[in-house]
Write a protein that holds these residues in place. Structure first.
Motif, short mmCIF file in Angstrom:
data_model
loop_
_atom_site.label_atom_id
_atom_site.label_comp_id
_atom_site.label_asym_id
_atom_site.label_seq_id
_atom_site.Cartn_x
_atom_site.Cartn_y
_atom_site.Cartn_z
N VAL A 177 -12.23 -6.07 -45.63
CA VAL A 177 -11.90 -4.75 -45.09
C VAL A 177 -11.07 -4.92 -43.81
O VAL A 177 -10.03 -4.28 -43.63
CB VAL A 177 -13.17 -3.93 -44.81
N GLY A 178 -11.53 -5.79 -42.92
CA GLY A 178 -10.78 -6.04 -41.70
C GLY A 178 -9.43 -6.69 -41.99
O GLY A 178 -8.43 -6.36 -41.33
N SER A 179 -9.38 -7.59 -42.96
CA SER A 179 -8.14 -8.26 -43.28
C SER A 179 -7.10 -7.29 -43.83
O SER A 179 -5.91 -7.37 -43.49
CB SER A 179 -8.39 -9.38 -44.30
N VAL A 180 -7.54 -6.36 -44.68
CA VAL A 180 -6.62 -5.36 -45.21
C VAL A 180 -6.07 -4.50 -44.07
O VAL A 180 -4.87 -4.20 -44.01
CB VAL A 180 -7.32 -4.49 -46.26
N ALA A 181 -6.95 -4.10 -43.16
CA ALA A 181 -6.49 -3.30 -42.02
C ALA A 181 -5.45 -4.07 -41.20
O ALA A 181 -4.42 -3.52 -40.81
CB ALA A 181 -7.68 -2.92 -41.14
N LEU A 197 -28.76 -9.89 -39.35
CA LEU A 197 -27.83 -9.96 -40.48
C LEU A 197 -26.80 -8.86 -40.40
O LEU A 197 -25.61 -9.09 -40.66
CB LEU A 197 -28.63 -9.88 -41.79
N TRP A 198 -27.21 -7.64 -40.07
CA TRP A 198 -26.28 -6.52 -40.10
C TRP A 198 -25.25 -6.61 -38.99
O TRP A 198 -24.09 -6.25 -39.19
CB TRP A 198 -27.05 -5.19 -40.05
N LEU A 199 -25.64 -7.09 -37.81
CA LEU A 199 -24.65 -7.28 -36.76
C LEU A 199 -23.65 -8.37 -37.15
O LEU A 199 -22.43 -8.22 -36.96
CB LEU A 199 -25.34 -7.65 -35.45
N PHE A 200 -24.16 -9.45 -37.72
CA PHE A 200 -23.28 -10.51 -38.20
C PHE A 200 -22.31 -9.97 -39.25
O PHE A 200 -21.10 -10.25 -39.21
CB PHE A 200 -24.12 -11.64 -38.79
N ALA A 201 -22.83 -9.16 -40.18
CA ALA A 201 -21.98 -8.61 -41.24
C ALA A 201 -20.91 -7.70 -40.66
O ALA A 201 -19.73 -7.77 -41.07
CB ALA A 201 -22.84 -7.85 -42.24
N LEU A 202 -21.26 -6.86 -39.69
CA LEU A 202 -20.28 -5.95 -39.10
C LEU A 202 -19.17 -6.70 -38.36
O LEU A 202 -18.02 -6.25 -38.34
CB LEU A 202 -20.98 -4.96 -38.16
N LEU A 203 -19.50 -7.83 -37.77
CA LEU A 203 -18.49 -8.61 -37.06
C LEU A 203 -17.50 -9.29 -38.01
O LEU A 203 -16.45 -9.77 -37.57
CB LEU A 203 -19.17 -9.67 -36.18
N MET A 204 -17.81 -9.33 -39.30
CA MET A 204 -16.87 -9.89 -40.26
C MET A 204 -15.57 -9.08 -40.33
O MET A 204 -14.50 -9.63 -40.58
CB MET A 204 -17.49 -9.96 -41.65
N ALA A 205 -15.66 -7.77 -40.09
CA ALA A 205 -14.46 -6.92 -40.17
C ALA A 205 -13.44 -7.27 -39.08
O ALA A 205 -12.27 -7.51 -39.39
CB ALA A 205 -14.85 -5.45 -40.11
#
Length: 481
Positions: free
Chosen positions: A319-323, A359-367
């Motif tokens: 998602v972040g990469s597409v942006a 886990l959720w903070l780690f996941a959100l930082l993936m963007a």
């Protein structure tokens, strides 16, 4: 094209293209000076429609050949991401080792490290479309072979190693050929937009591929992901066959001769904006982009989750990469200051992710990791392509890809060992710190080479920090501002 300092920020040359253009964008948005504008006071203003056409985010898709290429890559890229996820998870399930995942990644990129420069020499000599037909067919056969072994229950880890190495061999020609072929499809005036859309295409597929792979792995097994990837290559092969050859901006191929590899290296070495950009992406690609190692380890060891969470991490990063890719497509220029800033931000966010407690903070930082990583990739890619002579583009892009991707065989086992020995958090933090340090050093080197100085002031009541040239007329300084 001149390779001296006077060409540092010049636009990509068009003298070798069959259809020269008159409105191609400069490589680093070097705008005309007031004196230059004053010499043509009667020049008509550019129509609004023409300006909006040049700044449209999807303008390259108006070109039929590129549209066929783009649509074919959509299908193939989804399959590629499915195989990447399935391959990493299969190796981890067979061995239980992050080092083994790193070895698999290393084998896939080892051919680029060993033969990448020679691949670039061949690409400059060969017609691009037939070359791509051959490489895409070879990768399809590899995927189908791995599918047969997995579905029959005979797969062993060494089979995956061989398949990864075979894909890497095809990539030696496929990567520089694809990079160079973009300019032949769209011409130099649309090059930046097309390169950015290619990246958006690849990363958009990352939104679908990992999700489908996660469902297949948990539902019917990894073999079906390999099978669908092999079949997905039908789409790009069909797109290449349907192209209209007469509409290509054919570039004069380099003649066969001695010393062409050394010629390409000298060309890059004499241009600071090329060599230091390649050095930066080399460090980031080697130590910061080892996501198969990092994410499998975080999913399995840190958060004690499974393939679903690993797929989620990859999806959010996509998602972040597409942006990042779409923002690059929207921009009309490629600036080195954007490259340095994105590299610094990428390293900083990786360090933050390494210490995230949940886990959720780690996941959100993936963007944001995906967004800044893609900005680094697209900005470096387009900057190099737009300042390189078309006759040298295959060799220069092969060096770029060799360093960016070929560094993985060096970095992946090291990062895998650090991750196994000291934990996933230390491994990811180390990758981020190396990226941060590389961005800072290269930024300082380019600042000094461009004769820049740091300027701190106020603009409309807000602080403004920027680099300005120490002396007027320095073209590299203009390029890095």
């Amino acid at each position: 094209m001149s390779t001296g300092s006077g060409a540092d920020s010049a636009p990509a040359p068009t003298t070798h293209d069959s259809q020269p253009t008159h409105d191609s964008q400069p490589a680093h948005d070097v705008r005309p000076t007031p004196d230059t504008r004053s010499k043509a006071p009667t020049a008509p203003r550019e129509p609004e429609a023409a300006r909006s056409s040049r700044t449209s985010m999807f303008r390259s898709l108006r070109i039929r050949n590129y549209r066929l290429f783009f649509l074919g890559q959509v299908v193939s890229n989804i399959g590629t991401w499915m195989q990447r996820i399935a391959q990493d998870w299969l190796v981890l399930s067979l061995t239980g080792s992050s080092t083994a995942v790193g070895v698999t990644t290393a084998l896939q990129f080892l051919p680029m490290l060993l033969f990448g420069l020679y691949g670039g020499v061949l690409v400059d000599r060969l017609p691009k479309r037939p070359t791509l037909l051959g490489t895409q067919s070879a990768m399809a056969v590899t995927g189908l072979g791995l599918a047969a072994l997995t579905l029959s229950g005979q797969v062993e880890v060494w089979h995956v190693y061989v398949a990864a190495f075979a894909v890497g061999l095809a990539t030696v020609l496929d990567n520089p050929a694809r990079q160079s072929f973009v300019s032949e499809m769209v011409g130099p005036e649309q090059l930046q937009n097309a390169v950015s859309l290619n990246s958006a295409n690849f990363q958009s597929a990352r939104l679908v591929g990992p999700a489908v792979a996660g469902v297949l792995i948990t539902g019917v097994g990894t073999g079906w992901a390999f099978l669908l990837n092999g079949l997905s290559f039908v789409a790009p092969i069909a797109g290449l066959l349907l192209m209209r050859k007469r509409e290509l901006h054919v570039v004069e191929r380099a003649p066969r001769g001695k010393g062409q590899l050394r010629e390409g290296l000298r060309y890059v070495a004499g241009r600071p904006e090329l060599i230091w950009t390649i050095v930066l992406v080399g460090f980031i690609g080697t130590f910061g982009f080892n996501f198969p190692v990092f994410l499998t380890a975080f999913a399995d060891d840190v958060f004690a989750s499974g393939a679903g969470e690993y797929s989620l991490f990859n999806t959010l990063m996509a998602v972040g990469s597409v942006a990042g890719a779409l923002l690059a497509a929207r921009r009309g220029t490629s600036r080195l200051r954007v490259l340095i800033g994105a590299a610094l931000a990428f390293g900083a966010v990786e360090v933050a992710a390494a210490v995230s407690p949940s886990l959720w903070l780690f996941a959100l930082l993936m963007a944001p990791i995906g967004m800044f990583g893609m900005t680094v990739n697209v900005t470096a890619n387009t900057s190099i392509q737009m300042t390189t002579d078309p006759a040298m583009r295959g060799r220069v892009m092969s060096l770029y890809m060799m360093v960016f991707l070929g560094g993985t065989p060096v970095g992946a086992p090291i990062v895998g060992w650090v991750t196994d020995a000291y934990g996933p958090r230390v491994g990811l933090a180390a990758g981020g710190l190396v990226s941060l340090a590389a961005a800072a050093v290269v930024g300082l080197v380019l600042t000094r080479a461009g004769g820049l100085r740091l300027s701190v002031g106020w603009h409309h009541g807000h602080p403004k920090v920027r680099f300005v040239p120490r002396a007027a007329g320095d073209r590299l300084a203009t390029a890095t501002r």
